[in-house]
Design a protein around this motif. Sequence first.
Motif, mmCIF file in Angstrom:
data_model
loop_
_atom_site.group_PDB
_atom_site.id
_atom_site.type_symbol
_atom_site.label_atom_id
_atom_site.label_comp_id
_atom_site.label_asym_id
_atom_site.label_seq_id
_atom_site.Cartn_x
_atom_site.Cartn_y
_atom_site.Cartn_z
ATOM 1 N N PRO A 1 43.654 -39.249 53.516
ATOM 2 C CA PRO A 1 44.704 -39.103 53.445
ATOM 3 C C PRO A 1 45.791 -39.883 52.612
ATOM 4 O O PRO A 1 46.867 -39.426 52.410
ATOM 5 N N ASP A 2 45.300 -40.918 52.026
ATOM 6 C CA ASP A 2 46.154 -41.710 51.150
ATOM 7 C C ASP A 2 46.536 -40.993 49.925
ATOM 8 O O ASP A 2 47.642 -41.213 49.139
ATOM 9 N N PHE A 3 45.602 -40.031 49.415
ATOM 10 C CA PHE A 3 45.822 -39.302 48.016
ATOM 11 C C PHE A 3 45.593 -37.926 47.956
ATOM 12 O O PHE A 3 45.684 -37.184 47.119
ATOM 13 N N ALA A 4 45.352 -37.360 49.390
ATOM 14 C CA ALA A 4 45.091 -35.909 49.225
ATOM 15 C C ALA A 4 45.915 -34.925 48.782
ATOM 16 O O ALA A 4 45.718 -33.984 48.053
ATOM 17 N N THR A 5 47.587 -35.194 49.065
ATOM 18 C CA THR A 5 48.478 -34.118 48.656
ATOM 19 C C THR A 5 49.052 -34.537 47.157
ATOM 20 O O THR A 5 49.714 -33.867 46.934
ATOM 21 N N ASP A 6 49.124 -35.897 47.053
ATOM 22 C CA ASP A 6 50.007 -36.393 45.952
ATOM 23 C C ASP A 6 49.188 -37.690 45.354
ATOM 24 O O ASP A 6 49.684 -38.927 45.429
#
Length: 260
Positions: free
Chosen positions: A41-46
């Motif tokens: 979740p820390d890097f999934a979208t950005d």
Amino acid sequence: MTPSTYKLSFQLYSTRNFPPQDDVLEGLAAMGYDAVEPWLPDFATDAKGFRKRIDNAGLECLGFHMPLKGLIEEPMRYIDIAHTLGDSPLMIPPYVMPEERPFDADGWRRIGEQLAKGAELAQANNLRVAWHNHDFEYRPLDDGSRPIDLMLEAAGENVGFEIDFAWVTRAWADPYAELKKYAPRILAIQLKDTAPPGTSGEGGWTPPGDGIVDWDALWPLFATTPADHLVVEHDNPADWRRVAQRAHDFVVSKGAKRND
């Protein structure tokens, strides 16, 4: 490697219940941590935005946890993410969902072969893949073989290992024997501890040095591995700052990090 050269990282799964993230990153840097190990979740979208946040905090990303399916089905996507997050961070699949776990040796060998294919692509892009263990890989199959051995043998030497001694202990395996067996492949060492079986509170996890993992026996063997950093994790802390500070102080007490 000498003990004083280890970098100290913090697995951000430990702080998932303690937003905002920027406060966590700043707090870790202030304690003396060098890096963080993010999970999906820390890097999934950005990924670029996350890299900016860790840069602003003065931290690095030395490795990140990612889905096994991501390595198998979208390897180039995660290779691009790796290059965004840091200077050749480890790509670390950490889990096989219960419903996807094979019942036989051939099934675990196939997972190892899938890891090998992902690692080959990663190596071509100046990256490394490392498996992170839980307890299920140490539970013998009906034929007596163990998933951890089957996977890593089939994966080959291009696939490294981030060893989690607390999960090894919970699986009733011997952390000392596992460290000796896989030392040449251990690229990162997780500092995670567990209380005696049956202990309640915080899921039975403890900061390193406060549980039953025999760090005094294990520590001298760290230098036999190619690992260049240690990763602190606690799966369910009531107070992440207490865990992070206790772990940092523990590493300093072992002479593996300067108290600066």
